[in-house]
Design a protein around this motif. Structure first.
Motif, short mmCIF file in Angstrom:
data_model
loop_
_atom_site.label_atom_id
_atom_site.label_comp_id
_atom_site.label_asym_id
_atom_site.label_seq_id
_atom_site.Cartn_x
_atom_site.Cartn_y
_atom_site.Cartn_z
N TYR A 182 -7.78 -0.14 3.66
CA TYR A 182 -7.23 -0.16 2.31
C TYR A 182 -8.24 0.49 1.38
CZ TYR A 182 -3.85 -3.25 4.33
OH TYR A 182 -2.85 -3.77 5.12
N ALA A 183 -7.74 1.25 0.41
CA ALA A 183 -8.61 1.92 -0.55
C ALA A 183 -7.99 1.85 -1.94
CB ALA A 183 -8.82 3.38 -0.14
N ASN A 184 -8.84 1.94 -2.94
CA ASN A 184 -8.40 1.93 -4.33
C ASN A 184 -8.47 3.34 -4.90
OD1 ASN A 184 -10.07 -0.91 -3.99
ND2 ASN A 184 -8.07 -1.10 -4.93
N VAL A 185 -7.47 3.69 -5.69
CA VAL A 185 -7.39 5.03 -6.27
C VAL A 185 -7.76 4.95 -7.74
CG1 VAL A 185 -5.87 6.96 -6.79
CG2 VAL A 185 -5.57 5.67 -4.67
N TYR A 186 -8.70 5.80 -8.12
CA TYR A 186 -9.11 5.95 -9.51
C TYR A 186 -8.98 7.42 -9.86
CZ TYR A 186 -11.11 1.39 -8.55
OH TYR A 186 -11.27 0.09 -8.17
N ASN A 187 -7.75 7.83 -10.20
CA ASN A 187 -7.41 9.21 -10.52
C ASN A 187 -7.76 10.11 -9.34
OD1 ASN A 187 -6.60 11.54 -11.75
ND2 ASN A 187 -7.94 11.37 -13.50
N LYS A 188 -8.82 10.90 -9.43
CA LYS A 188 -9.15 11.86 -8.36
C LYS A 188 -10.17 11.29 -7.37
CE LYS A 188 -7.50 15.97 -10.44
NZ LYS A 188 -6.29 16.16 -9.68
N GLN A 189 -10.43 10.01 -7.44
CA GLN A 189 -11.37 9.38 -6.50
C GLN A 189 -10.66 8.26 -5.76
OE1 GLN A 189 -14.81 7.18 -7.97
NE2 GLN A 189 -16.02 8.13 -6.37
N LEU A 190 -10.91 8.22 -4.47
CA LEU A 190 -10.39 7.15 -3.62
C LEU A 190 -11.61 6.38 -3.12
CD1 LEU A 190 -7.56 7.62 -1.11
CD2 LEU A 190 -9.61 6.42 -0.40
N VAL A 191 -11.66 5.08 -3.38
CA VAL A 191 -12.81 4.26 -3.01
C VAL A 191 -12.40 3.27 -1.92
CG1 VAL A 191 -14.49 2.57 -3.83
CG2 VAL A 191 -13.81 4.47 -5.31
N ILE A 192 -13.14 3.31 -0.81
CA ILE A 192 -12.91 2.38 0.29
C ILE A 192 -13.93 1.25 0.15
CG2 ILE A 192 -12.90 2.09 2.79
CD1 ILE A 192 -12.45 5.16 2.97
N PRO A 193 -13.48 0.07 -0.29
CA PRO A 193 -14.42 -1.04 -0.38
C PRO A 193 -14.80 -1.50 1.03
CG PRO A 193 -12.20 -1.79 -0.90
CD PRO A 193 -12.13 -0.30 -0.69
N THR A 194 -15.93 -2.14 1.16
CA THR A 194 -16.40 -2.60 2.47
C THR A 194 -15.37 -3.51 3.12
OG1 THR A 194 -18.68 -2.47 1.71
CG2 THR A 194 -18.26 -3.81 3.67
N GLN A 195 -14.99 -3.14 4.32
CA GLN A 195 -14.03 -3.93 5.11
C GLN A 195 -14.27 -3.69 6.59
OE1 GLN A 195 -9.93 -2.04 4.49
NE2 GLN A 195 -11.24 -1.08 2.96
N THR A 196 -13.87 -4.63 7.41
CA THR A 196 -14.05 -4.52 8.85
C THR A 196 -12.68 -4.47 9.51
OG1 THR A 196 -16.13 -5.72 8.74
CG2 THR A 196 -15.08 -5.56 10.90
N VAL A 197 -12.47 -3.41 10.30
CA VAL A 197 -11.22 -3.23 11.04
C VAL A 197 -11.59 -2.91 12.48
CG1 VAL A 197 -9.12 -1.84 11.24
CG2 VAL A 197 -10.06 -2.34 8.98
N ASP A 198 -11.01 -3.64 13.41
CA ASP A 198 -11.25 -3.44 14.84
C ASP A 198 -12.75 -3.40 15.17
OD1 ASP A 198 -8.50 -3.31 15.14
OD2 ASP A 198 -8.44 -1.12 15.20
N GLY A 199 -13.53 -4.25 14.52
CA GLY A 199 -14.96 -4.35 14.80
C GLY A 199 -15.82 -3.29 14.13
N ILE A 200 -15.24 -2.42 13.33
CA ILE A 200 -16.00 -1.37 12.63
C ILE A 200 -15.97 -1.68 11.14
CG2 ILE A 200 -16.16 1.09 12.10
CD1 ILE A 200 -14.73 1.62 14.78
N THR A 201 -17.15 -1.80 10.55
CA THR A 201 -17.26 -2.02 9.10
C THR A 201 -17.42 -0.66 8.43
OG1 THR A 201 -18.28 -4.17 9.46
CG2 THR A 201 -18.58 -3.18 7.29
N ILE A 202 -16.57 -0.42 7.44
CA ILE A 202 -16.54 0.89 6.76
C ILE A 202 -16.51 0.70 5.25
CG2 ILE A 202 -15.01 2.83 6.21
CD1 ILE A 202 -14.50 3.30 9.04
#
Length: 139
Positions: free
Chosen positions: A85-105
């Motif tokens: 999941y990511a947040n959109v701020y006009n021309k920027q997409l920010v991926i907050p820290t999250q863990t999916v399938d054992g990978i933190t991104i």
């Protein structure tokens, strides 16, 4: 005389009502701009640095539930079931820290002016240490 007062009263009521309607009609309309639309669809991600670079793969960006949210599937070449999941701020997409399938991104994408490409920067950690990835997206 009574008739003149009655006419003045009616004119005053009319002007008061007209002023009220004018003020109500002049309120600014709230414009909800959906910044997600410029991000939606399939993109080719070209990683230029990181543990697996260079590599190229497809990611897909879908609308999220909120007006400022999208879902990104396939990042880090993990396949379409790997969804962030990511947040959109006009021309920027920010991926907050999250863990999916054992990978933190976490990271961000920055869209160019024409909306046809974006820079990519994120950190992925599968438990063996941070992999700092950079690259680009193109349509």
């Amino acid at each position: 005389m009574k008739k003149a007062i009655n006419i003045k009263w009616r004119v005053a009521r009319f002007l008061g009502l007209a002023a009220f309607l004018f003020l109500v009609a002049c309120e600014d309309d709230v414009v909800n701009v959906d910044d997600r639309t410029q991000w939606l669809g399939a993109w080719t991600c070209n990683e230029s640095s990181g543990a697996f670079a260079p590599q190229s793969y497809t990611i897909t960006i879908y609308e999220g539930v909120q007006l400022d949210e999208v879902e990104v599937s396939g990042l880090y070449n993990q396949g379409s079931s790997f969804t962030l999941y990511a947040n959109v701020y006009n021309k920027q997409l920010v991926i907050p820290t999250q863990t999916v399938d054992g990978i933190t991104i976490n990271g961000n994408f920055n869209l160019n002016t024409s909306g046809t490409s974006a820079s990519v920067s994120f950190v992925a950690n599968d438990g063996t240490g941070d992999d700092e990835v950079s690259g680009s997206l193109s349509r």
